[in-house]
Scaffold this active site. Structure first.
Site, mmCIF file in Angstrom:
data_model
loop_
_atom_site.group_PDB
_atom_site.id
_atom_site.type_symbol
_atom_site.label_atom_id
_atom_site.label_comp_id
_atom_site.label_asym_id
_atom_site.label_seq_id
_atom_site.Cartn_x
_atom_site.Cartn_y
_atom_site.Cartn_z
ATOM 1 N N LYS A 223 -11.401 5.353 10.374
ATOM 2 C CA LYS A 223 -10.567 6.633 9.561
ATOM 3 C C LYS A 223 -10.797 7.795 10.623
ATOM 4 O O LYS A 223 -11.767 8.159 11.148
ATOM 5 C CB LYS A 223 -11.581 7.068 8.462
ATOM 6 C CG LYS A 223 -10.903 8.259 7.595
ATOM 7 C CD LYS A 223 -11.927 8.661 6.441
ATOM 8 C CE LYS A 223 -11.099 9.603 5.483
ATOM 9 N NZ LYS A 223 -10.593 10.850 6.067
ATOM 10 N N GLU A 268 -1.945 8.887 11.114
ATOM 11 C CA GLU A 268 -2.937 10.111 11.740
ATOM 12 C C GLU A 268 -2.359 10.689 12.850
ATOM 13 O O GLU A 268 -2.086 9.917 13.877
ATOM 14 C CB GLU A 268 -4.254 9.405 11.792
ATOM 15 C CG GLU A 268 -5.231 10.693 11.622
ATOM 16 C CD GLU A 268 -5.957 10.723 10.386
ATOM 17 O OE1 GLU A 268 -6.665 11.616 10.368
ATOM 18 O OE2 GLU A 268 -5.310 10.225 9.419
#
Length: 519
Positions: A223, A268
């Site tokens: 993440k 991202e």
């Protein structure tokens, strides 16, 4: 206008989620076009009106009532719109009150000065509820406990359509969303989005709160510590959307220019640091929320997108493929893009769950937010689906701070001091390091509100300064250098973790200790 104002008032006094959904659904069914479309836009913070500022409205009410009376009333009521609506004297005018569409369409055709005079006239003919609704509309601060997602769920409930379809169509349209209502009420076909570079709702993850899942059915990936984005190119036209569907492309023209193949990808947004790895989040913050960026800033903070997933490859909709198939298509897709701007977030190869947990525990040292666990056979579905994707975030950082200032909340919290500024010690002085307004229970909120009222030592408009005597343990995801703050640091996602009634304020953390956590 009156129907929308009544809706806002009822939403404030309806704490239950299902109750709010029912109220909005009834409003949408019972209200005519285009008012209901403008009402939806207002609830979702997407209604564009010429700004009538707080200062202009304050001057209006000061011209009609005593300033001291207003100040004392505002301090007691805690909500600007409610205070003005209650104190406004009004006059008898032989004109009908405006509809919501009257307000929107009239103001959008006026200058600021003309708009201010028109607002005064409307406040004179509206009742208390109508004034309250109008001021909320003008200032953009609904604060009635309704998110954009909840309003869209209510739309789906009202017309018995899919929330996924509502969210997907929503971002292709402008207020008052006539094609959306025509489709939902059966008057027209679902709008065709295929030829438009529009936002598609993200697939989201649930927090991993248990370990009773079959890890063999999942893959893991990092993440990354940036912001989730969607890059869309259709017919050569490129857009960069944030997770909320906001177009942020103006701040990242280098990303737009480099996306050279039609399609939609999910990833991202990061800034490249030393050794080509992502830089800390505060480097990315230097470019966020800017209308333009200089060539020097683009060079100093070079942006790139680490891609998680792919929704479309040119005209081919891939969302019904499983995760592993989509990842394979993504790798082929990224071959057509410049590697300095786009790469792929790889799956993590680990032997067992214990090894995975060890990586998660080391996430902070490696600059990651944590891990993502994704079911191998998951299709790409909008929203937060159970059992498919999980986020396994690193543990938060904790700091003992001292409460310095408090401010009233909004909506159902307008009677409580619920926004708290806290600080740490620096050479015997407290310097503010963050602000938080959640993390405590309703009972703890009452205790904090009572403490603030009993320990106030100064007032600055709506803000109260308090005795430097209450210690708050604050949780936060990370901390970064920030020249814009007096303390020189800024916390990311701070929240109240615990009220330290037992700890003397003098024993709260030093600012240097906080700076030592900068990563």
């Amino acid at each position: 206008m009156q129907a929308f104002a009544n809706l806002l008032e009822r939403l404030v006094y309806t704490p239950q989620r299902n109750g709010k959904i029912a109220l909005i659904a009834a409003y949408l069914r019972d209200t005519a076009d285009p008012d209901r479309g403008y009402g939806m836009a207002a609830l979702c913070a997407e209604l564009k009106l010429p700004n009538v500022s707080y200062s202009v409205l304050r001057d209006m009410i000061h011209a009609r009532t005593d300033e001291t009376l207003f100040r004392l009333s505002y301090d007691y009521v805690g909500d600007f719109a409610e205070t003005v609506s209650l104190l406004w004297p009004g006059t008898l005018r032989n004109i009908p009150p405006p509809t919501l569409s009257d307000v929107v369409e009239t103001l959008n055709g006026m200058t600021k000065a003309e708009g201010a005079k028109q607002v005064e006239a409307w406040l004179d003919v509206l009742g208390v509820n109508g004034r309250y609704g109008l001021i909320k509309l003008l200032t953009g601060g609904m604060r009635v406990g309704v998110s954009a997602r909840l309003a869209k769920v209510a739309f789906a409930k009202a017309f018995e359509v899919s929330i996924e379809d509502v969210e997907e169509v929503w971002h292709a349209l402008e207020p008052p969303y006539a094609p959306l209502f025509d489709w939902a009420t059966g008057k027209a076909e679902r709008p065709d989005l295929n030829a438009l570079p529009v936002f598609r709702p993200f697939m989201l993850a649930n927090p991993l709160e248990e370990r009773e899942i079959d890890f063999s059915q999942f893959v893991a990936e990092w993440k990354w510590d940036g912001i989730r984005v969607q890059v869309v190119r259709v017919g050569g036209e490129v857009r960069l959307f944030s997770r909320t569907g906001d177009d942020i492309g103006a701040a990242f023209p280098d990303i737009l220019a480099a996306f050279e193949r039609d399609g939609i990808v999910d990833g991202e947004l990061l800034v490249r640091g030393e050794g080509s790895e992502p830089a800390p989040f505060n480097h990315l913050q230097q470019r966020l929320n800017r209308k333009t960026v200089s060539a020097a800033m683009r060079k100093k903070y070079p942006a790139f997108v680490r891609l998680y997933d792919i929704l479309f490859d040119q005209d081919d909709d891939l969302r019904d493929l499983d995760l592993l198939q989509r990842k394979a298509r993504l790798r082929t897709f990224v071959d057509h893009l410049p590697p300095e701007r786009f790469d792929v977030s790889d799956f993590i190869d680990v032997a067992d769950v214990a090894a995975l947990e060890a990586l998660r525990n080391e996430a902070r040292e490696t600059g990651m937010e944590g891990l993502m666990l994704k079911r191998k056979d998951s299709v790409y579905e909008a929203g937060r689906k159970q059992g498919l994707w999980y986020k396994w975030k690193r543990d938060p950082l904790l700091a003992d701070t001292v409460l310095m200032y408090a401010q009233r909340g909004h909506g159902k919290r307008s009677s409580f001091y619920s926004d708290f500024t806290f600080g740490c010690w620096d050479d015997g002085q407290l310097k503010p390091v963050g602000k938080a307004y959640f993390g405590f229970t309703d009972e703890e909120l009452k205790q904090l509100d009572k403490w603030v009222r009993a320990n106030t030592i100064g007032r600055f408009g709506p803000v109260r300064e308090v005795e430097k005597a209450l210690c708050l343990e604050v949780a936060f995801d990370s901390i970064h250098e920030s020249p814009r703050h007096k303390s020189g640091v800024a916390m990311r996602f701070p929240r109240i973790h615990r009220i330290r009634w037992d700890k003397p304020a003098a024993e709260a953390d030093q600012l240097d200790a906080l700076k030592g956590l900068i990563g």
